[in-house]
Scaffold this active site. Structure first.
Site, PDB file in Angstrom:
ATOM      1  CG  ASP A  38      47.389  36.930  46.579  1.00 40.58           C
ATOM      2  OD1 ASP A  38      46.886  37.924  46.068  1.00 40.58           O
ATOM      3  OD2 ASP A  38      46.717  36.028  47.103  1.00 40.58           O
ATOM      4  CG  ASP A  67      44.683  32.077  42.693  1.00 43.57           C
ATOM      5  OD1 ASP A  67      44.908  32.979  41.881  1.00 43.57           O
ATOM      6  OD2 ASP A  67      45.161  32.050  43.835  1.00 43.57           O
ATOM      7  CG  PHE A  89      48.878  31.438  42.414  1.00 47.69           C
ATOM      8  CD1 PHE A  89      47.800  31.757  41.610  1.00 47.69           C
ATOM      9  CD2 PHE A  89      49.612  30.301  42.102  1.00 47.69           C
ATOM     10  CE1 PHE A  89      47.470  30.998  40.494  1.00 47.69           C
ATOM     11  CE2 PHE A  89      49.303  29.537  40.984  1.00 47.69           C
ATOM     12  CZ  PHE A  89      48.233  29.883  40.179  1.00 47.69           C
ATOM     13  CG  ASP A 133      40.565  38.309  37.175  1.00 46.21           C
ATOM     14  OD1 ASP A 133      40.511  37.421  36.314  1.00 46.21           O
ATOM     15  OD2 ASP A 133      41.612  38.961  37.409  1.00 46.21           O
ATOM     16  CG  HIS A 150      42.929  39.956  32.236  1.00 45.16           C
ATOM     17  ND1 HIS A 150      42.051  40.636  33.038  1.00 45.16           N
ATOM     18  CD2 HIS A 150      42.864  38.663  32.608  1.00 45.16           C
ATOM     19  CE1 HIS A 150      41.472  39.780  33.879  1.00 45.16           C
ATOM     20  NE2 HIS A 150      41.953  38.583  33.639  1.00 45.16           N
TER      21      HIS A 150
HETATM   22  N1  LIG Z   1      46.580  34.584  44.056  1.00 42.81           N
HETATM   23  C1  LIG Z   1      46.747  35.444  43.058  1.00 42.81           C
HETATM   24  N2  LIG Z   1      47.522  36.515  43.261  1.00 42.81           N
HETATM   25  C2  LIG Z   1      47.663  37.366  42.221  1.00 42.81           C
HETATM   26  C3  LIG Z   1      47.055  37.197  40.972  1.00 42.81           C
HETATM   27  C4  LIG Z   1      47.460  38.298  40.173  1.00 42.81           C
HETATM   28  C5  LIG Z   1      47.037  38.610  38.771  1.00 42.81           C
HETATM   29  N3  LIG Z   1      46.885  37.421  37.974  1.00 42.81           N
HETATM   30  C6  LIG Z   1      46.219  37.634  36.710  1.00 42.81           C
HETATM   31  C7  LIG Z   1      46.382  36.452  35.862  1.00 42.81           C
HETATM   32  C8  LIG Z   1      45.239  35.748  35.805  1.00 42.81           C
HETATM   33  C9  LIG Z   1      44.216  36.348  36.645  1.00 42.81           C
HETATM   34  O1  LIG Z   1      42.979  36.365  35.962  1.00 42.81           O
HETATM   35  C10 LIG Z   1      44.716  37.760  36.911  1.00 42.81           C
HETATM   36  O2  LIG Z   1      44.179  38.611  35.928  1.00 42.81           O
HETATM   37  C11 LIG Z   1      48.301  39.087  40.959  1.00 42.81           C
HETATM   38  N4  LIG Z   1      48.390  38.494  42.165  1.00 42.81           N
HETATM   39  C12 LIG Z   1      49.064  38.932  43.372  1.00 42.81           C
HETATM   40  O3  LIG Z   1      48.160  39.828  44.037  1.00 42.81           O
HETATM   41  C13 LIG Z   1      48.917  40.889  44.614  1.00 42.81           C
HETATM   42  C14 LIG Z   1      48.622  42.118  43.809  1.00 42.81           C
HETATM   43  O4  LIG Z   1      47.340  42.576  44.207  1.00 42.81           O
HETATM   44  P1  LIG Z   1      46.963  44.083  43.792  1.00 42.81           P
HETATM   45  O5  LIG Z   1      48.024  44.970  44.483  1.00 42.81           O
HETATM   46  O6  LIG Z   1      45.579  44.272  44.309  1.00 42.81           O
HETATM   47  O7  LIG Z   1      47.079  44.168  42.283  1.00 42.81           O
HETATM   48  C15 LIG Z   1      50.372  40.513  44.481  1.00 42.81           C
HETATM   49  O8  LIG Z   1      50.746  39.669  45.538  1.00 42.81           O
HETATM   50  C16 LIG Z   1      50.338  39.715  43.186  1.00 42.81           C
HETATM   51  O9  LIG Z   1      51.436  38.837  43.084  1.00 42.81           O
HETATM   52  C17 LIG Z   1      46.249  36.053  40.778  1.00 42.81           C
HETATM   53  O10 LIG Z   1      45.665  35.802  39.700  1.00 42.81           O
HETATM   54  N5  LIG Z   1      46.131  35.215  41.861  1.00 42.81           N
END
Ligand SMILES: Nc1nc2c(c(CN[C@H]3C=C[C@H](O)[C@@H]3O)cn2[C@@H]2O[C@H](COP(=O)(O)O)[C@@H](O)[C@H]2O)c(=O)[nH]1
Length: 365
Positions: free
Chosen positions: A268, A337, A266, A342, A78
């Site tokens: 979220d 996840d 995770f 992504d 990224h």
């Molecule tokens: N379950 C889960 N939640 C994740 C991510 C990520 C980013 N991870 C990076 C690392 C490796 C991956 O390839 C991603 O490139 C952010 N979040 C959560 O989402 C919300 C933000 O959303 P939006 O406002 O739309 O950007 C917020 O709660 C944030 O904590 C994830 O991976 N998994």
């Protein structure tokens, strides 16, 4: 009563008296997140899992992840994620996952909080990553724990500037984020020589142990709730911290863990939305209406617990289905996840229709 029984009796008494958690200290650490998620699924009335769609989704997700050669390497690909496998990246990830919550906005795309960096306008999670990178470019040591506790250098004004917005809206929950930094800086100073590397060492290569350590020592990582009068643990930012370190270091150095597969999805607000689009989870009519009306959902509300718990369990089911398709697949809840997050962002960018994500304002995710 034999000597042995007396000893057991005595040990049980001592444990009860000194509040020892009754777990055998030599047993491997467990976070209880997956177990709690299953309990939530078994008692959910407003969120349901669909096995047919889960099996179909497993085929599609597995195929796409293989096509993209999804692996821990993907993390560093990224544009904004740090690439060096050193302590500065470890500190970057800790800072990032201290603050990795609640970016959603009631405003329009144009008016919402955004960070300008490298000629682009970043929103959501990427606005946080961009703000940290921008501060480092400006020689502000924003990822150093000593800086967070330095009242002279790290004033609220300096932090406002670090997280300054390219729009009228400031970063959501700014004050709570400052509090997270200050608190974490103090605890790292008191217990871990102000060093995230020390924190990692103290976990002795256990991912679950590191998650429990974070939840135990840092209030801002203790992401738990109550469901049907039972304590349930989600530990989203503690878990995504471990997962980000594991991926960034590709399972070596600071990222080496002997139980990384104990980390769950995770919980979220993005992944539940994606799982709903895949038909893996569905909402009862009242909950569905509540979400489509963009009504906020109180942190700790039973609907929120159900969405979070069922999403964690849904990823576990997807993982099991993918392993049935390919038993030797190098897959875990983390990679599924990451991929779904992504994918959700790609679909959002492409303007694809999806149910709105639920709107809970909290420091937990
Ligand atoms: N379950 C889960 N939640 C994740 C991510 C990520 C980013 N991870 C990076 C690392 C490796 C991956 O390839 C991603 O490139 C952010 N979040 C959560 O989402 C919300 C933000 O959303 P939006 O406002 O739309 O950007 C917020 O709660 C944030 O904590 C994830 O991976 N998994």
């Amino acid at each position: 009563m034999s000597d042995d029984e007396v000893d057991h009796e005595l040990v049980a008494l001592l444990r009860a008296k000194f509040g020892l958690n009754g777990s055998d200290p030599s047993a491997p650490p467990e976070t209880k997140v997956l177990q709690n998620a299953e309990f939530i699924v078994d008692n959910s009335t407003d969120v349901a899992l669909d096995m047919r769609y889960t099996k179909l989704a497993a085929i599609a997700v597995h195929e796409e992840m293989q096509k993209r050669e999804y692996s821990p390497k993907t993390w560093a690909e990224h544009e904004l994620h740090p690439k060096s496998k050193d302590e500065s990246t470890l500190n970057f990830i800790f800072t990032m996952d201290l603050l990795n919550f609640s970016f959603w906005s009631e405003k329009s795309e144009e008016e919402r909080f955004a960070v300008e960096y490298k000629g682009k306008r970043w929103t959501g999670y990427w606005s946080l990553v961009a703000a940290l990178q921008r501060a480092l470019d400006d020689e502000i040591p924003i990822t150093s724990p000593e800086f967070w506790v330095d009242e002279e250098k790290c004033t609220d004004e300096v932090l406002r500037n670090v997280f300054r917005s390219a729009s009228e809206e400031e970063m959501p929950m700014f004050d709570q984020r400052v509090q997270c930094l200050r608190e974490a800086g103090l605890i790292l100073e008191e217990e871990f020589d102000s060093s995230v590397a020390t924190l990692i060492e103290d976990a002795k290569l256990s991912a679950a142990g590191l998650v429990n350590l974070l939840a135990e020592r840092f209030n801002c990582f203790r992401d738990e709730g109550t469901f049907e009068r039972k304590k349930v643990r989600f530990l989203k930012r503690a878990q995504i911290f471990v997962a980000d370190v594991w991926a960034a270091f590709e399972g070596e150095g600071y990222g080496e863990f002997n139980d990384i597969d104990k980390i769950t999805m995770f919980a979220d607000y993005r992944i539940p939305q994606m799982l709903h689009s895949l038909g893996v989870i569905s909402y009862s009519p009242p909950l569905d209406a509540h979400i489509r009306r963009l009504n906020t959902l109180e942190s700790g509300h039973t609907w929120e617990m159900q969405i979070r718990g069922c999403s964690i369990w849904a990823i576990e089911l997807l993982r099991r289905e993918i392993l049935k398709l390919q038993p030797d697949a190098r897959i875990n809840a983390i990679l599924i996840d990451f991929f779904l997050y992504d994918l959700a962002k790609e679909k959002e960018k492409a303007g694809e229709e999806a149910i709105p994500h639920h709107r809970t304002r909290s420091i937990w995710y």
